[in-house]
Write an enzyme that holds these catalytic residues in place. Structure first.
Site, PDB file in Angstrom:
ATOM      1  N   THR A   1      -3.385 -18.583  85.346  1.00  0.00           N
ATOM      2  CA  THR A   1      -2.793 -17.606  84.422  1.00  0.00           C
ATOM      3  C   THR A   1      -1.432 -17.293  85.013  1.00  0.00           C
ATOM      4  O   THR A   1      -1.233 -17.471  86.220  1.00  0.00           O
ATOM      5  CB  THR A   1      -3.641 -16.316  84.393  1.00  0.00           C
ATOM      6  OG1 THR A   1      -4.933 -16.612  83.871  1.00  0.00           O
ATOM      7  CG2 THR A   1      -3.014 -15.226  83.538  1.00  0.00           C
TER       8      THR A   1
ATOM      9  N   ARG B   1     -13.805 -17.977  73.698  1.00  0.00           N
ATOM     10  CA  ARG B   1     -13.908 -17.072  74.864  1.00  0.00           C
ATOM     11  C   ARG B   1     -12.526 -16.466  75.168  1.00  0.00           C
ATOM     12  O   ARG B   1     -11.532 -17.161  75.261  1.00  0.00           O
ATOM     13  CB  ARG B   1     -14.419 -17.852  76.073  1.00  0.00           C
ATOM     14  CG  ARG B   1     -14.492 -17.043  77.372  1.00  0.00           C
ATOM     15  CD  ARG B   1     -13.230 -17.193  78.198  1.00  0.00           C
ATOM     16  NE  ARG B   1     -13.277 -16.433  79.452  1.00  0.00           N
ATOM     17  CZ  ARG B   1     -12.221 -16.274  80.238  1.00  0.00           C
ATOM     18  NH1 ARG B   1     -11.061 -16.792  79.928  1.00  0.00           N
ATOM     19  NH2 ARG B   1     -12.330 -15.561  81.346  1.00  0.00           N
TER      20      ARG B   1
ATOM     21  N   ASP C   1      -9.203 -11.566  80.266  1.00  0.00           N
ATOM     22  CA  ASP C   1      -8.471 -10.303  80.336  1.00  0.00           C
ATOM     23  C   ASP C   1      -7.035 -10.411  79.840  1.00  0.00           C
ATOM     24  O   ASP C   1      -6.431  -9.406  79.450  1.00  0.00           O
ATOM     25  CB  ASP C   1      -8.455  -9.800  81.780  1.00  0.00           C
ATOM     26  CG  ASP C   1      -7.813 -10.811  82.725  1.00  0.00           C
ATOM     27  OD1 ASP C   1      -8.019 -12.035  82.541  1.00  0.00           O
ATOM     28  OD2 ASP C   1      -7.101 -10.394  83.646  1.00  0.00           O
TER      29      ASP C   1
ATOM     30  N   THR D   1      -4.686 -11.761  87.379  1.00  0.00           N
ATOM     31  CA  THR D   1      -5.084 -13.156  87.208  1.00  0.00           C
ATOM     32  C   THR D   1      -6.438 -13.290  87.907  1.00  0.00           C
ATOM     33  O   THR D   1      -6.755 -12.523  88.812  1.00  0.00           O
ATOM     34  CB  THR D   1      -4.075 -14.137  87.832  1.00  0.00           C
ATOM     35  OG1 THR D   1      -3.874 -13.792  89.200  1.00  0.00           O
ATOM     36  CG2 THR D   1      -2.743 -14.105  87.118  1.00  0.00           C
ATOM     37  N   GLY D   2      -7.192 -14.317  87.503  1.00  0.00           N
ATOM     38  CA  GLY D   2      -8.490 -14.506  88.130  1.00  0.00           C
ATOM     39  C   GLY D   2      -9.593 -14.445  87.105  1.00  0.00           C
ATOM     40  O   GLY D   2      -9.379 -14.775  85.931  1.00  0.00           O
TER      41      GLY D   2
HETATM   42  N1  GLY Z   1      -7.527 -14.261  83.854  1.00  0.00           N
HETATM   43  C1  GLY Z   1      -7.514 -15.249  82.856  1.00  0.00           C
HETATM   44  C2  GLY Z   1      -8.808 -15.432  82.193  1.00  0.00           C
HETATM   45  O1  GLY Z   1      -9.845 -14.996  82.683  1.00  0.00           O
HETATM   46  O2  GLY Z   1      -8.812 -16.041  81.146  1.00  0.00           O
END
Ligand code: GLY
Length: 321
Positions: free
Chosen positions: A175, A203, A206, A226-227
Site C-alpha cells: 500500500t 474485499r 483499511d 499500511t499492513g
Molecule cells: N492496508 C491495505 C489493505 O489491507 O488492503
C-alpha cells in the site's frame, strides 16, 4: 518535544519516495497539500515495479486487479474514497473527484467505475505480465487444491484464506500513503492500494476507509496505515492517532498507543512480524512512523531538502516481548 512549525513537508511509506519529486515541486510552487498528496500517490500508482499499488498490483483470486484509495482534506475534514475499482489506473484521482463533486464519501465497484467513466477518466489494463505470472503461480499451476476457492462453500473458502495467508509476503500487503503539509500549514492525507494479493473479489481493507487507513485534521494532525487492513479497521487506527493527539499525547505517544491498541485484537491471521505500520504528522508538521517490524522504514522530505530521507520506524511489536 519541539513544537517547531514545519511547512512544506511530505511523509509517507517507503514506497512513496517515487512520488516525492512531483509533490515537492508542487509544494515549492505554493501548491496545496491536496494537489501534492495526489501527485505523490499517482506516481506510485504508475510504478509498475510496485506490486501493491495501482497498475502492476497483484490481482484478486479471479485474476482481476481491484484498486482502493482515499483522500482527506485536513482543512475541512472533507474526504473521498473508492473501493474495488477495476480498469482505472488512478483511483486516488477518482477518490478526489468523489470528495469534490459528490455529496458522498465512498463509491465502490461498478458504481465507482461508472462515476470514473462519466468524469472522463481513461480506462486501462492494470494486469502486468509479472503480476499475472505471480497470480498463476499461486492460484493456478501447481496450486491445484486452491481451485476450491471457486466453489460456493464457506468452509472451503476459509481453508483457502488460510492457505493464502501462508503465502503472503511483503509485496502482497503493499500500500502507499503520504501525509503532506503545505506552505499555508494545511494538511492532506492520501492512500492507495491494490489490497491483499489474491484477495476475495470485493474485499476492502483499511485504505479506502476514512478513520481506519486515513485521517487528517489540521487542528491535531494526520495518520495513515499500511499492513493488515482488517486490523486498522477494527481499531480505527488512523483516527485513533489523531484522537490521541487531540487529547494531548505527543506524536510518539499517540502512535505508540494506537499500535498498542492492536494487541487487543484476537487475530489468527496476524502472525507475520510486519503486520501493521502507521505514519503520522502532528499539527506542527512534525512527523514519525511506527511498525510492528523492527526493520520497517518511512520517508520524509521538506521543501528545503534536496531529496528524501529514509528513517527507521518506531518499533512496537504486536505481542508483548
Ligand atoms: N492496508 C491495505 C489493505 O489491507 O488492503
Amino acid at each position: 518535544m519541539s513544537h517547531q512549525d514545519i511547512r512544506g513537508v511530505i511523509v509517507g511509506s517507503a514506497n512513496a519516495r517515487v512520488g516525492f519529486p512531483a509533490a515537492i515541486e508542487i509544494l515549492r510552487a505554493g501548491g496545496s497539500a491536496i494537489d501534492a498528496a495526489v501527485a505523490a500517490v499517482r506516481a506510485v500508482e504508475d510504478d509498475l515495479d510496485d506490486q501493491g499499488v495501482g497498475t502492476g498490483g497483484i490481482p484478486n483470486i479471479l485474476g482481476q486487479v481491484e484498486l482502493d484509495a482515499s483522500i482527506m482534506d485536513g482543512r475541512t475534514l472533507a474526504a473521498g474514497a473508492v473501493g474495488a475499482v477495476k480498469r482505472y489506473p488512478h483511483p486516488i484521482e477518482i477518490a478526489r473527484k468523489v470528495m469534490e463533486v459528490t455529496p458522498h464519501v465512498m463509491l465502490v465497484g461498478e458504481g465507482a467505475e461508472l462515476f470514473a467513466r462519466y468524469h472522463g477518466f481513461e480506462p486501462a489494463d492494470l494486469l502486468t505480465p509479472e503480476a499475472e505470472q505471480a497470480w498463476r503461480a499461486v492460484v493456478g499451476g501447481e496450486a491445484t487444491t486452491r481451485s476450491s476457492v471457486y466453489e460456493d462453500s464457506y468452509q472451503l473458502y476459509m481453508q483457502a484464506v488460510k492457505d493464502w495467508v501462508k503465502l503472503l509476503h511483503k509485496e502482497i500487503f503493499g500500500t502507499t500513503n503520504v501525509i503532506v503539509r503545505d506552505l499555508n500549514g494545511d494538511i492532506a492525507c492520501a492512500v492507495s492500494t491494490s489490497g491483499w494479493g489474491f484477495k476475495w473479489p470485493g474485499r476492502l481493507g483499511d485504505s479506502p476507509i476514512i478513520g481506519a487507513g486515513n485521517y487528517a485534521d489540521n487542528r491535531y494532525g494526520a495518520a495513515a496505515c499500511t499492513g493488515r487492513g482488517e486490523m486498522a479497521i477494527r481499531c480505527a487506527s488512523a483516527h485513533s492517532v489523531v484522537m490521541y493527539l487531540r487529547h494531548g499525547l505527543s506524536l510518539e505517544e499517540a502512535l505508540r498507543q494506537a499500535m498498542l491498541d492492536l494487541r487487543q485484537l484476537d487475530d489468527p491471521f496476524a502472525e507475520r512480524h510486519n503486520v501493521m505500520n502507521i505514519v503520522a504528522m502532528d499539527r506542527h508538521g512534525q512527523v514519525l512512523a511506527a511498525s510492528t517490524s523492527s526493520e520497517a522504514t518511512y520517508v520524509v522530505q521538506t521543501v528545503e531538502m534536496e531529496t528524501y530521507e529514509e528513517r527507521p520506524r518506531l518499533h512496537v511489536p504486536l505481542h508483548e516481548v
